[in-house]
Design an enzyme around this catalytic site. Structure first.
Site, PDB file in Angstrom:
ATOM      1  N   CYS A 134      34.820  20.872  20.770  1.00  0.00           N
ATOM      2  CA  CYS A 134      35.271  21.995  21.585  1.00  0.00           C
ATOM      3  C   CYS A 134      35.583  21.475  22.980  1.00  0.00           C
ATOM      4  O   CYS A 134      34.843  20.673  23.537  1.00  0.00           O
ATOM      5  CB  CYS A 134      34.151  23.030  21.648  1.00  0.00           C
ATOM      6  N   CYS A 155      31.391  27.003  27.386  1.00  0.00           N
ATOM      7  CA  CYS A 155      31.081  27.283  25.981  1.00  0.00           C
ATOM      8  C   CYS A 155      29.596  27.590  25.830  1.00  0.00           C
ATOM      9  O   CYS A 155      28.764  26.749  26.130  1.00  0.00           O
ATOM     10  CB  CYS A 155      31.467  26.098  25.111  1.00  0.00           C
ATOM     11  N   ASP A 172       2.662  10.418   3.034  1.00  0.00           N
ATOM     12  CA  ASP A 172       3.502  11.312   3.806  1.00  0.00           C
ATOM     13  C   ASP A 172       2.614  12.203   4.669  1.00  0.00           C
ATOM     14  O   ASP A 172       2.417  13.379   4.364  1.00  0.00           O
ATOM     15  CB  ASP A 172       4.348  12.138   2.829  1.00  0.00           C
ATOM     16  N   LYS A 186      11.184   2.717  -0.025  1.00  0.00           N
ATOM     17  CA  LYS A 186      11.125   4.149  -0.291  1.00  0.00           C
ATOM     18  C   LYS A 186      11.419   4.457  -1.762  1.00  0.00           C
ATOM     19  O   LYS A 186      12.162   3.731  -2.427  1.00  0.00           O
ATOM     20  CB  LYS A 186      12.161   4.885   0.585  1.00  0.00           C
ATOM     21  N   TYR A 231      -6.763   7.577   6.405  1.00  0.00           N
ATOM     22  CA  TYR A 231      -6.819   6.213   5.869  1.00  0.00           C
ATOM     23  C   TYR A 231      -6.379   5.253   6.968  1.00  0.00           C
ATOM     24  O   TYR A 231      -5.319   5.443   7.564  1.00  0.00           O
ATOM     25  CB  TYR A 231      -5.841   6.047   4.693  1.00  0.00           C
ATOM     26  N   CYS A 264      33.502  29.846  21.599  1.00  0.00           N
ATOM     27  CA  CYS A 264      34.145  30.264  22.849  1.00  0.00           C
ATOM     28  C   CYS A 264      35.653  30.383  22.727  1.00  0.00           C
ATOM     29  O   CYS A 264      36.322  30.775  23.675  1.00  0.00           O
ATOM     30  CB  CYS A 264      33.776  29.310  23.982  1.00  0.00           C
ATOM     31  N   GLU A 290       0.841  -1.210   0.000  1.00  0.00           N
ATOM     32  CA  GLU A 290       0.000   0.000   0.000  1.00  0.00           C
ATOM     33  C   GLU A 290       0.865   1.245   0.000  1.00  0.00           C
ATOM     34  O   GLU A 290       1.998   1.223   0.478  1.00  0.00           O
ATOM     35  CB  GLU A 290      -0.983  -0.008   1.179  1.00  0.00           C
ATOM     36  N   LYS A 295       2.761   4.525   0.902  1.00  0.00           N
ATOM     37  CA  LYS A 295       3.171   5.114   2.177  1.00  0.00           C
ATOM     38  C   LYS A 295       2.903   6.606   2.091  1.00  0.00           C
ATOM     39  O   LYS A 295       3.616   7.341   1.410  1.00  0.00           O
ATOM     40  CB  LYS A 295       4.652   4.849   2.437  1.00  0.00           C
ATOM     41  N   CYS A 316      37.169  26.589  18.744  1.00  0.00           N
ATOM     42  CA  CYS A 316      35.712  26.645  18.712  1.00  0.00           C
ATOM     43  C   CYS A 316      35.257  28.040  18.302  1.00  0.00           C
ATOM     44  O   CYS A 316      35.698  29.027  18.891  1.00  0.00           O
ATOM     45  CB  CYS A 316      35.178  26.295  20.106  1.00  0.00           C
TER      46      CYS A 316
HETATM   47  S1  IVH Z   1       1.966   0.864   8.861  1.00  0.00           S
HETATM   48  C1  IVH Z   1       4.458   0.083  12.960  1.00  0.00           C
HETATM   49  N1  IVH Z   1       1.128   1.761   6.594  1.00  0.00           N
HETATM   50  O1  IVH Z   1       4.769   5.670   8.078  1.00  0.00           O
HETATM   51  C2  IVH Z   1       4.031   1.177  12.099  1.00  0.00           C
HETATM   52  N2  IVH Z   1       2.371   3.238   7.968  1.00  0.00           N
HETATM   53  O2  IVH Z   1       7.539   5.114   9.068  1.00  0.00           O
HETATM   54  C3  IVH Z   1       3.036   0.641  11.144  1.00  0.00           C
HETATM   55  N3  IVH Z   1       2.648   5.467   7.060  1.00  0.00           N
HETATM   56  O3  IVH Z   1       4.297   6.223  11.478  1.00  0.00           O
HETATM   57  C4  IVH Z   1       2.700   1.653  10.201  1.00  0.00           C
HETATM   58  N4  IVH Z   1       1.523   5.134   5.200  1.00  0.00           N
HETATM   59  O4  IVH Z   1       2.594   7.257   9.933  1.00  0.00           O
HETATM   60  C5  IVH Z   1       1.814   2.043   7.700  1.00  0.00           C
HETATM   61  N5  IVH Z   1       0.294   2.431   4.563  1.00  0.00           N
HETATM   62  C6  IVH Z   1       0.947   2.711   5.652  1.00  0.00           C
HETATM   63  C7  IVH Z   1       1.515   3.978   5.901  1.00  0.00           C
HETATM   64  C8  IVH Z   1       2.222   4.189   7.067  1.00  0.00           C
HETATM   65  C9  IVH Z   1       2.204   6.012   5.925  1.00  0.00           C
HETATM   66  C10 IVH Z   1       3.464   6.153   8.080  1.00  0.00           C
HETATM   67  C11 IVH Z   1       2.959   5.982   9.480  1.00  0.00           C
HETATM   68  C12 IVH Z   1       4.138   5.523  10.276  1.00  0.00           C
HETATM   69  C13 IVH Z   1       5.274   5.807   9.367  1.00  0.00           C
HETATM   70  C14 IVH Z   1       6.352   4.775   9.629  1.00  0.00           C
END
Ligand code: IVH
Length: 708
Positions: free
Chosen positions: A444, A450, A130, A326, A236, A423, A126, A128, A420
């Site tokens: 330092c 400092c 942001d 990623k 979501y 200081c 799924e 990820k 430094c």
């Molecule tokens: S599962 C144990 N599914 O990514 C954490 N996270 O780096 C399980 N995120 O804090 C998270 N899309 O806020 C999951 N489809 C997705 C996601 C997702 C975004 C975020 C989430 C989490 C962060 C982890």
């Protein structure tokens, strides 16, 4: 539906019935509109229903339901958010940056579960998103509390704001809801809404957000929920925390259940029968990335079978059953104007590149870290160079390389200072005791004199994960420090007592008034009681981050015990030293940083002064109650029913700690097949020895708490 009875003739019973009907009806239309994208009534008709609901509630305020649709428009403003502990920590995800790393992940899963290569592993892929994660608690189907992730252990109560978020049902659409359900997922702002919001902010003189994620976070943390209601946040569902009953056998089925209950679930999500399929989905999603209505930074793969997820469990920071694949970092060209040297709170001199502002991945970048002296000379970075900058997710922008053919003729290599800049004390590079090589970082030697370090030390001390004292930013600390009012952390706790004695009182200082001064005094007073792990973290000891601080707090019940033990640990042949290193998660570097810290008299003086003012709350409460909680367990030999990793995971979930060696502190030694000398050692020390089956019996939760 008709609203025959006029408002003034409505009886209490009728009003109650009608409010229940309206809640149902509006929830149904919300769902058609937000989740299924197929509304059956006009906006006008919808508004008429909500207006009627609001009018009845105004006349009978005692009848306002917890799932009332009026919560969607926002409750009255709050003064601040309550901090609430998560019943189960909110973890983050491990990252993979290429398909090899994804294959490694599957390899680890197979080894952990002892699955041979023929066994099929279904994955769910799924996007990820942001955004930021939130946890929504439902009790008997009613939304009762919503928290932000916070530091993963403690979040902020933003219930009133979450009630205004699309895709968050106020009541679960089911006849038989679980007694307790905590659904977790992502809060985000769509790209088009983000642009509109910023335009509006610009026109009204509000603050403009750097990216949709900041906009989501800023909007969710508004003290006035009606502001949040106007921000069009989305949700979501992508996971869960505490649950009173199992939700299903597979993640994909559970997502369908969530959808049925009224949550929004990302429809781009795909079930993949193999890792190859998952990698294809990654490419498909990457190709769609710019067309998707929200920002994403990768694809998350999750093991579909819940029994496998349970067996895999989690390491300290992230679950073993999921990984974030990623997208490659985004890059841009720009000119490096100047190299400046920053002095950190531990005295480290860090070179930083000041850049001509450039947009990378939707964010304006003006600075990039150059890490250290060696890195700088390895890349031969010079002032005036054209450089390539990269930003990967949340990470600080990095300088990838110099474009050599654009270098100016008059350019000269950068000479790293040996004093430094703050200081004037000498700045040196330590020699690594083991390798005999120079450390990469120059530091330092000015320690407490400092200003960079003192102010940084104080700033760290009051920061969110440490003492969390609001109203004391860097600017205020610097001003206090310059005027000699706060020179060391303990001075904070004399601030109110000494106020006005040697100079003007705080409320008369520039930037302060009576209210803000009172607020600061009360914020400080509230922190006179502090948890042990926060206290340790606040000291700002090198290499001691939040999780190490937590480990120490858990292993050494109290401050005196910790300090005395560390003093004795200066002798590397001592039991104390062995005990310190036997804590899983503490290596030699952290150990020597701790020992060096307590051996320095100035630091011990600071600790003494602080403990005079503070009540340090030394109990470490595990989330699950069990006979293992607070106990130290050592495993020896191999187990039949689970791998070592699983066993360790089980102990940690139950609030205990696993140690690799036996000492007088050990509570239990679990003896498996082909156990070595450890079982004899345990017998000699009189430690309880458990067989595998005895251990399995013990390693059960006493009761999983559903109430707090
Ligand atoms: S599962 C144990 N599914 O990514 C954490 N996270 O780096 C399980 N995120 O804090 C998270 N899309 O806020 C999951 N489809 C997705 C996601 C997702 C975004 C975020 C989430 C989490 C962060 C982890």
């Amino acid at each position: 539906m008709s609203h025959g009875t006029s408002l003034e003739h409505l009886t209490l019973v009728q009003a109650k019935e009608e409010l229940a009907r309206l809640a149902d009806e509006l929830a149904h239309h919300d769902r058609l509109y937000y989740v299924e994208n197929s509304p059956v009534i006009s906006d006008g008709e919808y508004d008429a229903l909500s207006v009627r609901n609001g009018e009845i509630e105004e006349r009978f305020p005692e009848l306002v339901r917890p799932d009332s649709p009026s919560h969607r428009v926002g409750a009255p403003p709050a003064n601040s958010f309550l901090k609430v502990a998560h019943t189960q920590p909110m973890l983050s995800l491990d990252n993979a940056f290429d398909s090899d790393e994804v294959n490694d992940f599957i390899g680890r899963v197979r080894r952990f579960l002892r699955l041979c290569s023929e066994v099929n592993i279904d994955l769910v892929a799924e996007p990820k998103i942001d955004g930021l994660s939130a946890a929504l608690r439902y009790e008997h189907g009613i939304f009762t509390r919503g928290l932000t992730r916070g530091d993963g252990h403690e979040g902020e109560d933003v219930t009133a704001n979450l009630r205004t978020v699309l895709g968050v049902p106020l009541r679960l659409d089911t006849k038989s809801p679980p007694a307790v359900l905590e659904v977790r997922g992502e809060i985000f702002v769509r790209k088009d809404d983000f642009l509109k919001l910023n335009l509006r902010q610009e026109n009204t003189g509000g603050s403009v957000y750097a990216n949709p994620r900041n906009a989501a976070s800023g909007s969710l943390r508004q003290l006035d929920p009606s502001v949040t209601a106007n921000r069009r946040l989305n949700f979501y569902a992508h996971g869960w925390g505490e649950i009173s009953t199992q939700l299903g056998d597979t993640y994909s089925v559970i997502l369908d259940t969530f959808l049925g209950w009224g949550f929004s679930v990302n429809q781009v999500t795909k079930l993949c029968p193999s890792i190859e399929d998952a990698l294809c989905v990654y490419q498909e999603i990457e190709a769609q990335r710019s067309e998707l209505p929200y920002d994403i930074d990768g694809v998350v793969y999750k093991i579909n079978r819940i029994d496998w997820q349970d067996r895999l469990g989690a390491a300290t920071r992230s679950p073993r059953w999921a990984i974030a694949h990623k997208f490659p970092a985004e890059r841009a060209f720009t000119v490096l104007r100047r190299i400046i040297i920053q002095v950190g709170r531990t005295g480290a001199l860090t070179p930083v590149a000041e850049l001509s502002p450039v947009t990378v991945g939707g964010v304006v970048v003006q600075r990039a870290t150059l890490h250290n002296e060696d890195e700088l000379s390895r890349k031969d970075v010079r002032e005036g160079d054209t450089v390539i900058i990269q930003r990967a997710g949340d990470v600080i922008p990095q300088l990838v390389s110099v474009v050599i053919n654009k270098r100016l003729e008059e350019s000269k290599p950068f000479i790293f200072p040996e004093v430094c800049p703050e200081c004037g004390s000498g700045a040196y590079r330590e020699t690594d005791s083991r390798t005999g090589r120079l450390e990469a970082t120059r530091r330092c030697s000015g320690g407490l004199i400092c200003p960079a370090q003192a102010v940084e030390r104080l700033r760290h001390f009051v920061s969110r994960d440490a003492f969390d004292i609001k109203g004391l930013g860097e600017k205020q600390i610097l001003a206090f420090w310059n005027d000699g009012i706060i020179k060391s952390p303990a001075d904070l706790f004399n601030l109110e007592k000494n106020d006005g004695k040697t100079g003007p009182s705080l409320s008369l200082r520039e930037g302060w008034g009576e209210i803000s001064a009172e607020r600061l005094f009360s914020a400080i007073a509230q922190r006179r009681t502090i948890s042990f792990d926060r206290f340790i973290y606040a000291l700002g000891i090198r290499h001691i981050g939040r999780s190490t601080a937590r480990l120490l707090a858990r292993n050494y019940g109290g401050l005196d015990e910790l300090v005395n033990s560390l003093i004795m640990a200066r002798d590397v042949t001592s039991d104390s030293y062995r005990e310190l290193l036997s804590i899983d998660g503490i290596g030699e570097t952290a150990a020597s940083a701790l020992i060096e810290f307590v051996l320095e008299p100035k630091n011990r003086a600071v600790i003494d002064e602080l403990s005079f003012h503070l009540e340090i709350n030394e109990v470490f409460a595990p989330t699950v109650d069990s006979v293992i909680s607070g106990k130290i367990v050592v495993f020896t030999g191999s187990l039949e029913s689970m791998t070592r990793g699983e066993a360790k995971n089980r102990v940690e979930t139950l609030g205990g700690t696993v140690s690799s060696s036996i000492s007088s502190k050990t509570d239990y030694v679990v003896v498996g097949q082909k156990a070595g000398s450890k079982s004899r050692q345990a017998r000699d020390l009189g430690i309880t020895i458990l067989s595998e089956s005895q251990w399995l019996e013990m390693a059960q939760p006493l009761s999983t708490t559903t109430e707090r």
